[in-house]
Design a protein around this motif. Structure first.
Motif, PDB file in Angstrom:
ATOM      1  N   PHE A  11       0.813  -1.219   0.000  1.00  0.00           N
ATOM      2  CA  PHE A  11       0.000   0.000   0.000  1.00  0.00           C
ATOM      3  C   PHE A  11       0.849   1.272   0.000  1.00  0.00           C
ATOM      4  CE2 PHE A  11      -3.661  -2.541   2.029  1.00  0.00           C
ATOM      5  CZ  PHE A  11      -4.165  -2.854   0.782  1.00  0.00           C
ATOM      6  N   PRO A  12       1.885   1.409   0.852  1.00  0.00           N
ATOM      7  CA  PRO A  12       2.734   2.602   0.749  1.00  0.00           C
ATOM      8  C   PRO A  12       3.443   2.721  -0.593  1.00  0.00           C
ATOM      9  CG  PRO A  12       3.033   1.555   2.877  1.00  0.00           C
ATOM     10  CD  PRO A  12       2.215   0.610   2.045  1.00  0.00           C
ATOM     11  N   LEU A  13       3.829   1.598  -1.174  1.00  0.00           N
ATOM     12  CA  LEU A  13       4.472   1.655  -2.488  1.00  0.00           C
ATOM     13  C   LEU A  13       3.509   2.201  -3.537  1.00  0.00           C
ATOM     14  CD1 LEU A  13       6.928   0.999  -4.258  1.00  0.00           C
ATOM     15  CD2 LEU A  13       5.989  -1.317  -4.534  1.00  0.00           C
ATOM     16  N   LEU A  14       2.251   1.767  -3.500  1.00  0.00           N
ATOM     17  CA  LEU A  14       1.248   2.286  -4.428  1.00  0.00           C
ATOM     18  C   LEU A  14       0.984   3.768  -4.191  1.00  0.00           C
ATOM     19  CD1 LEU A  14      -1.356  -0.640  -4.496  1.00  0.00           C
ATOM     20  CD2 LEU A  14       0.314  -0.023  -6.247  1.00  0.00           C
ATOM     21  N   ALA A  15       1.042   4.201  -2.920  1.00  0.00           N
ATOM     22  CA  ALA A  15       0.839   5.621  -2.633  1.00  0.00           C
ATOM     23  C   ALA A  15       1.921   6.474  -3.283  1.00  0.00           C
ATOM     24  CB  ALA A  15       0.826   5.849  -1.121  1.00  0.00           C
ATOM     25  N   PHE A  16       3.130   5.971  -3.328  1.00  0.00           N
ATOM     26  CA  PHE A  16       4.219   6.716  -3.957  1.00  0.00           C
ATOM     27  C   PHE A  16       4.118   6.686  -5.477  1.00  0.00           C
ATOM     28  CE2 PHE A  16       8.558   6.986  -5.679  1.00  0.00           C
ATOM     29  CZ  PHE A  16       8.954   8.203  -5.147  1.00  0.00           C
ATOM     30  N   LEU A  17       3.680   5.567  -6.044  1.00  0.00           N
ATOM     31  CA  LEU A  17       3.638   5.423  -7.495  1.00  0.00           C
ATOM     32  C   LEU A  17       2.356   5.971  -8.112  1.00  0.00           C
ATOM     33  CD1 LEU A  17       5.052   1.793  -7.886  1.00  0.00           C
ATOM     34  CD2 LEU A  17       6.284   3.960  -8.141  1.00  0.00           C
ATOM     35  N   ALA A  18       1.284   6.113  -7.339  1.00  0.00           N
ATOM     36  CA  ALA A  18      -0.017   6.497  -7.899  1.00  0.00           C
ATOM     37  C   ALA A  18       0.028   7.800  -8.687  1.00  0.00           C
ATOM     38  CB  ALA A  18      -1.059   6.579  -6.783  1.00  0.00           C
ATOM     39  N   PRO A  19       0.672   8.882  -8.189  1.00  0.00           N
ATOM     40  CA  PRO A  19       0.681  10.121  -8.980  1.00  0.00           C
ATOM     41  C   PRO A  19       1.507  10.044 -10.258  1.00  0.00           C
ATOM     42  CG  PRO A  19       1.132  10.557  -6.647  1.00  0.00           C
ATOM     43  CD  PRO A  19       1.263   9.080  -6.857  1.00  0.00           C
ATOM     44  N   ARG A  20       2.228   8.949 -10.463  1.00  0.00           N
ATOM     45  CA  ARG A  20       3.095   8.818 -11.630  1.00  0.00           C
ATOM     46  C   ARG A  20       2.654   7.687 -12.546  1.00  0.00           C
ATOM     47  NH1 ARG A  20       5.038   9.675  -6.951  1.00  0.00           N
ATOM     48  NH2 ARG A  20       6.434  11.427  -6.559  1.00  0.00           N
ATOM     49  N   PHE A  21       1.622   6.966 -12.177  1.00  0.00           N
ATOM     50  CA  PHE A  21       1.167   5.794 -12.935  1.00  0.00           C
ATOM     51  C   PHE A  21       0.031   6.225 -13.847  1.00  0.00           C
ATOM     52  CE2 PHE A  21      -1.099   1.562 -13.048  1.00  0.00           C
ATOM     53  CZ  PHE A  21      -0.161   0.966 -13.878  1.00  0.00           C
ATOM     54  N   GLY A  22       0.246   6.070 -15.154  1.00  0.00           N
ATOM     55  CA  GLY A  22      -0.690   6.585 -16.138  1.00  0.00           C
ATOM     56  C   GLY A  22      -2.137   6.188 -15.942  1.00  0.00           C
ATOM     57  N   PRO A  23      -2.453   4.878 -15.804  1.00  0.00           N
ATOM     58  CA  PRO A  23      -3.865   4.501 -15.630  1.00  0.00           C
ATOM     59  C   PRO A  23      -4.512   5.130 -14.405  1.00  0.00           C
ATOM     60  CG  PRO A  23      -2.546   2.594 -16.247  1.00  0.00           C
ATOM     61  CD  PRO A  23      -1.581   3.707 -15.992  1.00  0.00           C
ATOM     62  N   LEU A  24      -3.759   5.312 -13.328  1.00  0.00           N
ATOM     63  CA  LEU A  24      -4.338   5.946 -12.148  1.00  0.00           C
ATOM     64  C   LEU A  24      -4.473   7.450 -12.336  1.00  0.00           C
ATOM     65  CD1 LEU A  24      -2.670   4.066  -9.148  1.00  0.00           C
ATOM     66  CD2 LEU A  24      -4.978   3.819 -10.050  1.00  0.00           C
ATOM     67  N   ILE A  25      -3.549   8.064 -13.070  1.00  0.00           N
ATOM     68  CA  ILE A  25      -3.663   9.497 -13.328  1.00  0.00           C
ATOM     69  C   ILE A  25      -4.943   9.784 -14.112  1.00  0.00           C
ATOM     70  CG2 ILE A  25      -2.605  11.443 -14.539  1.00  0.00           C
ATOM     71  CD1 ILE A  25       0.103  10.295 -13.858  1.00  0.00           C
ATOM     72  N   ARG A  26      -5.294   8.875 -15.016  1.00  0.00           N
ATOM     73  CA  ARG A  26      -6.525   9.064 -15.780  1.00  0.00           C
ATOM     74  C   ARG A  26      -7.770   8.763 -14.965  1.00  0.00           C
ATOM     75  NH1 ARG A  26      -3.029   6.756 -19.680  1.00  0.00           N
ATOM     76  NH2 ARG A  26      -3.820   4.659 -19.262  1.00  0.00           N
ATOM     77  N   ARG A  27      -7.582   8.196 -13.771  1.00  0.00           N
ATOM     78  CA  ARG A  27      -8.694   7.942 -12.848  1.00  0.00           C
ATOM     79  C   ARG A  27      -8.353   8.585 -11.503  1.00  0.00           C
ATOM     80  NH1 ARG A  27      -7.845   3.681 -16.129  1.00  0.00           N
ATOM     81  NH2 ARG A  27      -9.651   2.682 -17.129  1.00  0.00           N
ATOM     82  N   PRO A  28      -8.620   9.874 -11.381  1.00  0.00           N
ATOM     83  CA  PRO A  28      -8.156  10.616 -10.196  1.00  0.00           C
ATOM     84  C   PRO A  28      -8.641  10.031  -8.880  1.00  0.00           C
ATOM     85  CG  PRO A  28      -8.934  12.128 -11.896  1.00  0.00           C
ATOM     86  CD  PRO A  28      -9.316  10.750 -12.344  1.00  0.00           C
TER      87      PRO A  28
END
Length: 359
Positions: A237-254
């Motif tokens: 979960f902390p790893l995803l928190a760090f990568l979320a603002p830089r991961f394209g599919p998540l950026i397209r789903r705010p």
């Protein structure tokens, strides 16, 4: 003649949705509240019995004597109090008064609950299934003095409690802060450095200890597959928190990006503290304590900075005049149905009003 065109921030104009009838009440919060209440009843009953002097569920005589020690009484009292706080928060989130609670109070309680429950809800069921399939046994280290049903009452209740809070907090956040979730988190370089210091060491350590084993430096007495799966999710979960603002599919789903940041930062703040305080071996290693000391403030600062950055972005989209800014909650109060619940779409959303004159 003056005509106003309303555009939401950072998003194209929305189509006009069919309004929800004012007498139709959303059942989601009520279902979430019912789930929360049902989840805490077995666990709270067991805690009350232990505080009253019962040793139900304790199979070892020495452990039965320890149940009456001051440390155990204080611990059981604190956990029982946390269950009461959980029910009170759940009840508040289903009522209009919950929309007027101070934001910091909601964030503290909801963040603490998320950080404690998310790894349990994701790791324990998954680990138990994997352990049952591979070892045909669900025994966990550190529970030798307890009957097996105690583990299922405690952690099963935590998993159900997490589901109830997910339903409640999801609708609450969309209702009160839907405008903040319209765009993904956008960290600066300094924020990225803070996130790397606060999230990555803890994430890598927990993933390593969960996959390879805790060894001499990780949490002690976490040897069962179900417990190691809990460690894996505590690091994931902390790893995803760090990568979320830089991961394209998540950026397209705010909304998913903010969910990943919320769960990851809450986990990184709460799990190091509880792991150190509740270390089953009683002596956490110096490496574990050092990682925890860097993770808690770093993860907290990373999440708060991302949120504050987004709040400022929303505020800058408004005209400078304070009178032209509707107060947070005004649109919610204006759309509260006569049954006491906000209608669907009643958010404290930020909009820019552009005036154009037409003949």
């Amino acid at each position: 003649m003056t005509k106003s065109t309303i555009h939401p921030i950072d998003s194209p104009p929305l189509r006009t949705a069919r309004p929800t009838p004012p007498d139709r009440r959303s059942r989601g919060p009520l279902v979430g509240l019912a789930v929360v209440v049902l989840a805490v009843i077995p666990y709270s009953t067991m805690k009350i019995a232990w505080l009253a002097g019962s040793t139900v569920g304790v199979t070892d005589a020495a452990s039965a004597d320890d149940m009456h020690s001051p440390a155990m009484l204080i611990g059981n009292g604190i956990t029982l109090g946390l269950e009461v706080v959980a029910v009170c928060l759940a009840a508040a989130l289903t009522r209009p008064i919950g929309l007027r609670l101070p934001a910091w109070l909601v964030f503290v309680i909801a963040g603490g609950a998320t950080g404690l429950l998310a790894p349990i809800a994701a790791g324990v069921p998954t680990g138990l299934v994997a352990q049952l399939l591979t070892e045909s046994d669900v025994h966990t280290a550190g529970m030798d003095h307890m009957s097996p049903w105690v583990f299922f009452v405690a952690y099963g209740g935590f998993c159900v409690l997490a589901v109830g809070f997910a339903v409640l907090l999801g609708e609450y956040c969309l209702t009160r802060w839907g405008d903040l979730l319209a765009a993904p988190p956008s960290p600066s370089r300094l924020t990225t450095v803070i996130g790397a210091i606060g999230l990555l060491p803890f994430a890598v350590a927990m993933l390593w200890w969960g996959l390879v084993g805790s060894g001499a430096f990780g949490p002690e007495a976490m040897t069962a597959i179900s417990q190691r799966t809990f460690l894996v999710f505590s690091g994931l979960f902390p790893l995803l928190a760090f990568l979320a603002p830089r991961f394209g599919p998540l950026i397209r789903r705010p909304r998913l990006a903010w969910l990943a940041v919320w769960v990851g930062c809450a986990t990184a703040v709460m799990q190091p503290v509880t792991s150190v305080l509740l270390d089953l071996g009683g002596a956490p290693s110096a490496l574990f304590v050092a990682i925890a000391a860097a993770t808690v403030p770093g993860a907290f600062a990373y999440g708060v900075i991302l949120l504050r950055t987004r709040v400022r972005a929303v505020a800058r989209a408004w005209p400078p005049s304070r009178r032209s800014r509707p107060r947070c909650g005004a649109s919610v109060r204006a759309s509260v149905s006569r049954w006491g619940r906000p209608t669907r779409g009643a958010t404290c959303s930020s909009f820019r009003v552009r005036e154009r004159r037409t003949s």
